[in-house]
Structures are given as C-alpha cells and as structure tokens.
Design a protein around this motif. Sequence first.
Motif, mmCIF file in Angstrom:
data_model
loop_
_atom_site.group_PDB
_atom_site.id
_atom_site.type_symbol
_atom_site.label_atom_id
_atom_site.label_comp_id
_atom_site.label_asym_id
_atom_site.label_seq_id
_atom_site.Cartn_x
_atom_site.Cartn_y
_atom_site.Cartn_z
ATOM 1 N N ILE A 1 51.857 42.634 39.496
ATOM 2 C CA ILE A 1 50.621 42.025 40.003
ATOM 3 C C ILE A 1 50.833 40.519 40.094
ATOM 4 C CG2 ILE A 1 48.148 41.770 39.687
ATOM 5 C CD1 ILE A 1 49.079 44.651 40.106
ATOM 6 N N LEU A 2 50.795 39.983 41.303
ATOM 7 C CA LEU A 2 51.016 38.555 41.509
ATOM 8 C C LEU A 2 49.704 37.783 41.559
ATOM 9 C CD1 LEU A 2 53.832 38.809 44.202
ATOM 10 C CD2 LEU A 2 54.081 38.527 41.741
ATOM 11 N N THR A 3 48.810 38.193 42.429
ATOM 12 C CA THR A 3 47.518 37.514 42.576
ATOM 13 C C THR A 3 46.451 38.537 42.961
ATOM 14 O OG1 THR A 3 48.570 35.460 43.327
ATOM 15 C CG2 THR A 3 46.235 35.709 43.792
ATOM 16 N N ALA A 4 45.267 38.395 42.368
ATOM 17 C CA ALA A 4 44.121 39.228 42.734
ATOM 18 C C ALA A 4 42.952 38.311 43.068
ATOM 19 C CB ALA A 4 43.757 40.179 41.603
ATOM 20 N N GLU A 5 42.296 38.593 44.184
ATOM 21 C CA GLU A 5 41.195 37.743 44.650
ATOM 22 C C GLU A 5 39.945 38.577 44.925
ATOM 23 O OE1 GLU A 5 43.956 34.502 47.131
ATOM 24 O OE2 GLU A 5 42.813 36.044 48.199
ATOM 25 N N LEU A 6 38.815 38.087 44.478
ATOM 26 C CA LEU A 6 37.529 38.677 44.821
ATOM 27 C C LEU A 6 36.962 37.899 46.003
ATOM 28 C CD1 LEU A 6 35.117 40.586 44.234
ATOM 29 C CD2 LEU A 6 34.232 38.803 42.708
ATOM 30 N N SER B 1 29.994 32.028 38.705
ATOM 31 C CA SER B 1 30.977 32.434 37.701
ATOM 32 C C SER B 1 31.221 33.933 37.822
ATOM 33 C CB SER B 1 30.482 32.112 36.289
ATOM 34 O OG SER B 1 30.226 30.722 36.156
ATOM 35 N N VAL B 2 32.487 34.315 37.767
ATOM 36 C CA VAL B 2 32.865 35.730 37.848
ATOM 37 C C VAL B 2 33.392 36.158 36.485
ATOM 38 C CG1 VAL B 2 34.319 37.452 38.981
ATOM 39 C CG2 VAL B 2 33.459 35.492 40.278
ATOM 40 N N TYR B 3 32.794 37.223 35.936
ATOM 41 C CA TYR B 3 33.165 37.728 34.617
ATOM 42 C C TYR B 3 33.759 39.131 34.725
ATOM 43 C CZ TYR B 3 30.301 33.981 32.591
ATOM 44 O OH TYR B 3 29.770 32.758 32.240
ATOM 45 N N GLN B 4 34.692 39.414 33.837
ATOM 46 C CA GLN B 4 35.197 40.776 33.663
ATOM 47 C C GLN B 4 34.357 41.460 32.603
ATOM 48 O OE1 GLN B 4 39.202 40.976 32.179
ATOM 49 N NE2 GLN B 4 39.191 43.216 31.986
ATOM 50 N N LEU B 5 33.798 42.626 32.922
ATOM 51 C CA LEU B 5 33.007 43.364 31.949
ATOM 52 C C LEU B 5 33.959 44.033 30.954
ATOM 53 C CD1 LEU B 5 30.290 44.977 34.246
ATOM 54 C CD2 LEU B 5 30.090 42.976 32.772
ATOM 55 N N SER C 1 44.950 43.526 33.346
ATOM 56 C CA SER C 1 44.503 44.316 32.194
ATOM 57 C C SER C 1 44.118 45.722 32.623
ATOM 58 C CB SER C 1 43.319 43.632 31.503
ATOM 59 O OG SER C 1 42.132 43.728 32.286
ATOM 60 N N TRP C 2 43.557 45.876 33.826
ATOM 61 C CA TRP C 2 43.209 47.203 34.335
ATOM 62 C C TRP C 2 44.447 48.047 34.579
ATOM 63 C CZ3 TRP C 2 39.447 45.033 38.608
ATOM 64 C CH2 TRP C 2 38.320 44.488 37.981
ATOM 65 N N MET C 3 45.536 47.410 35.023
ATOM 66 C CA MET C 3 46.759 48.155 35.293
ATOM 67 C C MET C 3 47.426 48.610 33.992
ATOM 68 S SD MET C 3 46.770 48.385 38.487
ATOM 69 C CE MET C 3 48.341 49.235 38.590
ATOM 70 N N VAL C 4 47.246 47.845 32.909
ATOM 71 C CA VAL C 4 47.791 48.242 31.611
ATOM 72 C C VAL C 4 47.017 49.431 31.057
ATOM 73 C CG1 VAL C 4 48.123 47.531 29.207
ATOM 74 C CG2 VAL C 4 48.672 45.957 31.079
ATOM 75 N N ASP C 5 45.693 49.394 31.187
ATOM 76 C CA ASP C 5 44.833 50.471 30.699
ATOM 77 C C ASP C 5 43.703 50.674 31.704
ATOM 78 O OD1 ASP C 5 43.227 52.270 29.425
ATOM 79 O OD2 ASP C 5 42.993 51.120 27.580
ATOM 80 N N GLU C 6 43.751 51.814 32.381
ATOM 81 C CA GLU C 6 42.750 52.096 33.410
ATOM 82 C C GLU C 6 41.334 52.107 32.845
ATOM 83 O OE1 GLU C 6 41.954 55.699 36.610
ATOM 84 O OE2 GLU C 6 44.001 55.333 35.884
ATOM 85 N N GLY C 7 41.222 52.418 31.552
ATOM 86 C CA GLY C 7 39.908 52.453 30.917
ATOM 87 C C GLY C 7 39.270 51.083 30.794
#
Length: 396
Positions: free
Chosen positions: A124-129, A151-155, A193-199
């Motif tokens: 994973i190099l870059t992820a953009e919303l 502000s963008v937060y990860q739940l 982090s999603w790629m490490v654990d899909e949950g």
Amino acid sequence: MLTLVLLVASACTVVLARPSLNYLEEPYATESTQAGSEEVRSAAIKRLLAVFGMDDPPAAVTHRRKQPPQYMLDLYNTVADVDGVTKDPYLLEGNTVRSFFDKLRSEQVEFRFNLSTVARTEKILTAELHLFKLRPQATLMFNRHHFYQVSVYQLLDTTKTNTTQMRKLLSSRLIPVHSNGWEVFTITQAVRSWMVDEGNNLGLHVVVQTLGGSHMDLKLIRFASGRNHHQSKQPMLVLFTDDGQRRSTTLESADPDTQVTAILAQSPMAAPTSSRSARSLDHLAEEEGVSMPCRRLPLYVDFDEIGWSGWIVSPRGYNAYHCKGSCPFPLGQNMRPTNHATVQSIINALKLIKSIETPCCVPDKLFSINLLYFDDDENVVLKQYNDMVAGSCGCH
C-alpha cells in the motif's frame, strides 16, 4: 510471463508451427479439428489472462450503465498514450490504481469501502479519500465564516463511549466555505491497518467544524453522498499499490510457446490491415529466396476480437510488435548488434564451429502498457504491465 506477446521473436532458429484454425476459414472442417482448435484458443486466452495477472476474466459490465470515474479516465490519459503505451514509467506511483465507491451509501458523513479485491501481498503506497463538496445553499451564502476545518477519522471501536477510543485522526485541513469541487484527504494509515486485519475496517467519519471548534451547519457545508447524488460525484477511495512485479525492463530468454504465439501472431484477432504490406514483403522475399534484414513488424492484439470488450475500458487493443528478419554477416550498426552477436556472426561466417548459427532478431527495447478495466466488484482498476511492446529490434 509478461513477455508472452513477444515470444514470436524469442527464438530466430525455430519455425513456429501455426495451430489449425481451419474452422475459421473452411466450412467443412471436421469436428475433431474444430475441437482441437478451440482447445488451443482456450489455452492461449488462459495464458494471456495470466499475463494480465488474472485467473478468469472479470464479469462484463455494460458501459452505458456503468461509467468509470472521471478521475480514473484522466489518470489513464495522463500516463498512457492512445494505444495504452506508458508515456513515462515514473508518472504513476506503483503499478496499480483502484477506485472504490462507498458501500454504506449513507446520507451522513460516514463511509466504508470494501477492499477485498486487493491482495495482501500488494504494498500500500497511498490511499486517498475523494469527496465532492457541493455549493452551499443560496439562503446561507452570507455567513460570517469564510473557512472551516474538515477532519477525517478512522473508526476504531463503536462500542467505546470515549471519543478518543472510538476514532483516530487521519487528516485535517481548512477549506473555503464557498468553494465547490473535489477535496482529497490522505488516509493511508487506515487502509494499511485494514489490510493487516480486515476486522479493523469499521469505516471513516468526517467531522466539519469552525475554526473555533464548534460544529458547522451541514446545510452550509455539504458533501455529495452515494445515495442522493450522481455517480460522478459519489465519495470514492483511490488506492495506489505495487504488486511487486514492477521492475526494470530486461530481455530474459524464454522457451517459445508455439500454440500461444501462433494464436497471437497469426489468428484474425492479431492481423490489422496496417501489417498487410509488411506481410506481403515477407512472402515476396521468401519466394525470391531473399532474406529480409532484422526489423520490427506489427503484431496487434485486439481485445474486442478476444471477447474482452465488456470489461476493458481502454485501450481497445494495442500493437505489441514483433521482430523478424535475418542477421547476416557483417552486422551493421543499423541492426543494433551486441558485441556478443558480432563475434557470433564472425564465427558463423568463418565456419569455425559448424553448430553456431547466426544471431537472432529479437526485441532490444520493451515498453509497458496500461489497462483500465472493471474488476468483478465493478471497481475501476488502472494497471501497468511491463515488457508488453517491442520498442525496437536488434541482432543479439
């Protein structure tokens, strides 16, 4: 594997046998001949899919119903020419770009994206919303606030009551109140982090505040949602990855696969009218016993003819080219010979060793191509494939 379409030129001393394609030309072909030809074609298509990193072709998409995001079209046109050939190998970060639409389709500022099509082995190099900001309603245009903070937060855990435990800040910046158009936020940390654990993929939450920290009126600050707005403005995740296949162009030797090569080189799907004159010259030279010098000739791969037009957006096909011709002594610089080829041609000419053949006419420069297509989940993917086009030919 990626040199598949160039195998025509990989062994100059072998005459490739053309598989039986009589069922395409003769109405009275036997059933066994037709079955054999179908098997050859099926094997060739399967090998071609492997070149493009697929086991099976994605499900066909009706392009009139499903349009690729404009961002992906623009990106493709930036990195590739009209035939899909890479303009500059350093323009694209990594070798794969995917776009995902929000699966929640919520009217609120919460988003979730299904990343199941991304292999865990990809870096994973870059992820953009990407969020499309709408114009504020006319009645609210005159507001004392000229900027606001998004502000963008990860739940993290929706069961926690403490706000700091529920979410993690990913990106935050100021945006003019009266602007409209696409706003892009980097969320690479969350996707990794999603790629490490899909949950861990509980989604994203966007918070809009004044400079003083109070919440803004959502009627004034509005982003397009997946439920109420046109597909061209829907929230989107754009992911740049590298599958590890990106490498410097090399000319590795490979055993020729005569079935696949012949399908690509001589079947109707690979015979554009632009190459007729070149083939005519070949036949004329053969009849007169004259060997044409090493040169580059057309080898067109037509995705429509293969039956892939339902899921490939661009290009409709591409010219892989192939190398053909002799490398006689003495080798001139116009044949771009290596020192080894020059020595080999001398040994052959002097008959010092009977088993030594003349050098081969092969590609000495290879280019990558780009493919823009729909995957099985109807996400749009831009992928770059190495060593797909013979840029020039030489005696090696």
